[in-house]
Design a protein around this motif. Structure first.
Motif, PDB file in Angstrom:
ATOM      1  N   SER A 258     -12.162  -5.026   0.255  1.00 48.17           N
ATOM      2  CA  SER A 258     -11.208  -4.350  -0.602  1.00 48.17           C
ATOM      3  C   SER A 258     -11.861  -3.791  -1.851  1.00 48.17           C
ATOM      4  O   SER A 258     -12.743  -4.412  -2.430  1.00 48.17           O
ATOM      5  CB  SER A 258     -10.095  -5.333  -0.998  1.00 48.17           C
ATOM      6  OG  SER A 258      -9.066  -4.624  -1.627  1.00 48.17           O
ATOM      7  N   THR A 259     -11.403  -2.597  -2.227  1.00 40.73           N
ATOM      8  CA  THR A 259     -11.832  -2.010  -3.488  1.00 40.73           C
ATOM      9  C   THR A 259     -10.593  -1.816  -4.347  1.00 40.73           C
ATOM     10  O   THR A 259      -9.723  -1.014  -3.992  1.00 40.73           O
ATOM     11  CB  THR A 259     -12.514  -0.637  -3.251  1.00 40.73           C
ATOM     12  OG1 THR A 259     -13.513  -0.804  -2.258  1.00 40.73           O
ATOM     13  CG2 THR A 259     -13.130  -0.108  -4.530  1.00 40.73           C
ATOM     14  N   PRO A 260     -10.462  -2.582  -5.451  1.00 42.06           N
ATOM     15  CA  PRO A 260      -9.286  -2.426  -6.300  1.00 42.06           C
ATOM     16  C   PRO A 260      -9.073  -0.970  -6.711  1.00 42.06           C
ATOM     17  O   PRO A 260     -10.015  -0.271  -7.070  1.00 42.06           O
ATOM     18  CB  PRO A 260      -9.612  -3.317  -7.509  1.00 42.06           C
ATOM     19  CG  PRO A 260     -10.498  -4.376  -6.940  1.00 42.06           C
ATOM     20  CD  PRO A 260     -11.347  -3.659  -5.919  1.00 42.06           C
ATOM     21  N   GLY A 261      -7.851  -0.521  -6.590  1.00 43.91           N
ATOM     22  CA  GLY A 261      -7.494   0.847  -6.944  1.00 43.91           C
ATOM     23  C   GLY A 261      -7.724   1.850  -5.832  1.00 43.91           C
ATOM     24  O   GLY A 261      -7.305   3.004  -5.936  1.00 43.91           O
ATOM     25  N   VAL A 262      -8.367   1.433  -4.762  1.00 43.66           N
ATOM     26  CA  VAL A 262      -8.663   2.349  -3.652  1.00 43.66           C
ATOM     27  C   VAL A 262      -7.943   1.910  -2.370  1.00 43.66           C
ATOM     28  O   VAL A 262      -7.171   2.660  -1.777  1.00 43.66           O
ATOM     29  CB  VAL A 262     -10.184   2.447  -3.404  1.00 43.66           C
ATOM     30  CG1 VAL A 262     -10.466   3.390  -2.242  1.00 43.66           C
ATOM     31  CG2 VAL A 262     -10.897   2.924  -4.659  1.00 43.66           C
TER      32      VAL A 262
ATOM     33  N   GLN B 208      -4.599   2.807   1.979  1.00 44.86           N
ATOM     34  CA  GLN B 208      -4.813   3.333   0.643  1.00 44.86           C
ATOM     35  C   GLN B 208      -3.800   2.624  -0.243  1.00 44.86           C
ATOM     36  O   GLN B 208      -2.592   2.759  -0.041  1.00 44.86           O
ATOM     37  CB  GLN B 208      -4.547   4.854   0.597  1.00 44.86           C
ATOM     38  CG  GLN B 208      -5.707   5.714   1.056  1.00 44.86           C
ATOM     39  CD  GLN B 208      -5.780   5.760   2.577  1.00 44.86           C
ATOM     40  OE1 GLN B 208      -4.783   6.059   3.215  1.00 44.86           O
ATOM     41  NE2 GLN B 208      -6.931   5.468   3.162  1.00 44.86           N
ATOM     42  N   GLY B 209      -4.315   1.845  -1.169  1.00 45.88           N
ATOM     43  CA  GLY B 209      -3.389   1.068  -1.999  1.00 45.88           C
ATOM     44  C   GLY B 209      -4.098   0.418  -3.164  1.00 45.88           C
ATOM     45  O   GLY B 209      -5.209   0.817  -3.520  1.00 45.88           O
ATOM     46  N   PRO B 210      -3.463  -0.602  -3.722  1.00 46.71           N
ATOM     47  CA  PRO B 210      -3.994  -1.218  -4.940  1.00 46.71           C
ATOM     48  C   PRO B 210      -5.240  -2.066  -4.708  1.00 46.71           C
ATOM     49  O   PRO B 210      -5.945  -2.391  -5.667  1.00 46.71           O
ATOM     50  CB  PRO B 210      -2.837  -2.101  -5.423  1.00 46.71           C
ATOM     51  CG  PRO B 210      -2.082  -2.420  -4.168  1.00 46.71           C
ATOM     52  CD  PRO B 210      -2.205  -1.215  -3.300  1.00 46.71           C
TER      53      PRO B 210
ATOM     54  N   ALA C 172       0.814  -1.225   0.000  1.00 51.91           N
ATOM     55  CA  ALA C 172       0.000   0.000   0.000  1.00 51.91           C
ATOM     56  C   ALA C 172       0.847   1.273   0.000  1.00 51.91           C
ATOM     57  O   ALA C 172       2.065   1.233   0.197  1.00 51.91           O
ATOM     58  CB  ALA C 172      -0.935  -0.004   1.204  1.00 51.91           C
ATOM     59  N   LYS C 173       0.175   2.406  -0.216  1.00 49.29           N
ATOM     60  CA  LYS C 173       0.840   3.711  -0.128  1.00 49.29           C
ATOM     61  C   LYS C 173       1.017   4.108   1.327  1.00 49.29           C
ATOM     62  O   LYS C 173       2.050   4.597   1.756  1.00 49.29           O
ATOM     63  CB  LYS C 173       0.002   4.776  -0.862  1.00 49.29           C
ATOM     64  CG  LYS C 173       0.285   4.826  -2.368  1.00 49.29           C
ATOM     65  CD  LYS C 173      -0.552   5.876  -3.050  1.00 49.29           C
ATOM     66  CE  LYS C 173      -1.815   5.231  -3.568  1.00 49.29           C
ATOM     67  NZ  LYS C 173      -2.790   6.097  -4.180  1.00 49.29           N
ATOM     68  N   ASN C 174      -0.054   3.904   2.076  1.00 48.98           N
ATOM     69  CA  ASN C 174      -0.001   4.176   3.510  1.00 48.98           C
ATOM     70  C   ASN C 174      -1.207   3.522   4.165  1.00 48.98           C
ATOM     71  O   ASN C 174      -2.116   3.040   3.481  1.00 48.98           O
ATOM     72  CB  ASN C 174       0.013   5.682   3.788  1.00 48.98           C
ATOM     73  CG  ASN C 174      -1.151   6.375   3.125  1.00 48.98           C
ATOM     74  OD1 ASN C 174      -2.304   6.172   3.501  1.00 48.98           O
ATOM     75  ND2 ASN C 174      -0.873   7.189   2.113  1.00 48.98           N
TER      76      ASN C 174
END
Lengths: 137, 112
Positions: A122-126, A75-77, A54-56
């Motif tokens: 999970s939400t892909p892209g979110v 927040q990530g893929p 993830a980003k964070n």
């Protein structure tokens, strides 16, 4: 009692810090040692997943009289196919991450084995939310 | 058995974490996958691996392992040594391969 930790994606030098801190807290609260071990395994895997993918992210730990509830929000893929990700050996980790001995596709199975309840949304892209519940007998 | 007994019997190098040389050893676990060790190693085991970075110490500390043995002459990264000292979990070394040192360790303490 509630505790909050923020996790930076990609920062492997701090991977495990939150888990280590939670372990200390649970020890101070005289939680059963076997329970602490299980909580720590599940939490470490979830923490490392945020770092690796993830980003964070944020870890919220709630210690209640009958349970320890941990929510990890990143927040990530995201995860495209959660059932596939749950399979032992399945991993989308980068080569660099694998060379460190991570990304063997054992993280989610370890979480499932060690938490009493595991909930993943999970939400892909979110991003992804993981909830780990451990009941205190 | 203590970590210091293993150092003597297996002629291991001590890189760091000297304060943990009196840690109790009851068994060993050989793996280079961190999640494998997280999921399957037990308290007071010695971890045999070729991984030399600080995340090894995070796992060793979370699992209350007795010590880490690096194989094939690998040396710990500086930040791995620092973490080893912080957690009092010694990082030891041998020139032998994992198969050989695992066999010798098994011969000394068996599987628990």
């Amino acid at each position: 009692m509630d505790f909050k930790y923020t996790i930076e994606g990609g920062d492997f030098s701090r991977a495990g810090h939150a888990s280590s801190d939670v372990k200390k807290l649970l020890k101070q609260l005289n939680i059963d040692n076997q329970l602490i071990k299980r909580i720590v395994v599940a939490l470490y895997e979830a923490e490392v997943n945020i770092v690796a993918h993830a980003k964070n992210g944020v870890i919220d730990v709630s210690i209640l009289p009958d349970q320890v509830f941990i929510k990890l929000t990143d927040q990530g893929p995201g995860i495209k196919d959660i059932n596939l990700a749950m399979q032992e050996g399945y991993s989308t980790a980068s080569q660099k991450v694998r060379e460190m001995g991570f990304g063997a596709g054992m993280g989610l199975p370890n979480m499932k084995k060690n938490a009493d309840k595991l909930n993943i949304e999970s939400t892909p892209g979110v991003g992804t939310t993981v909830e780990l519940t451990t009941f205190i007998q | 058995m203590k970590v210091s007994d293993l150092v003597e019997k297996l002629e291991l190098e001590v890189y760091s974490g000297e304060n943990g040389l009196s840690n109790l050893v009851t068994g060993g676990y050989t793996s280079d996958l961190l999640s494998d060790v997280m999921g399957h190693a037990s308290e007071n085991q010695v971890w045999i691996t070729l991984q030399t970075h600080k995340n090894v110490m995070a796992v060793a500390s979370l699992k209350d392992l007795a010590a880490v043995i690096l194989v094939k002459g690998f040396k710990p990264d500086a930040d791995m040594e620092a973490e080893s000292n912080t957690h009092n979990i010694p990082v030891l070394g041998t020139k032998q391969e994992a198969f050989e040192i695992s066999g010798k360790l098994y011969g000394i303490i068996g599987k628990f």
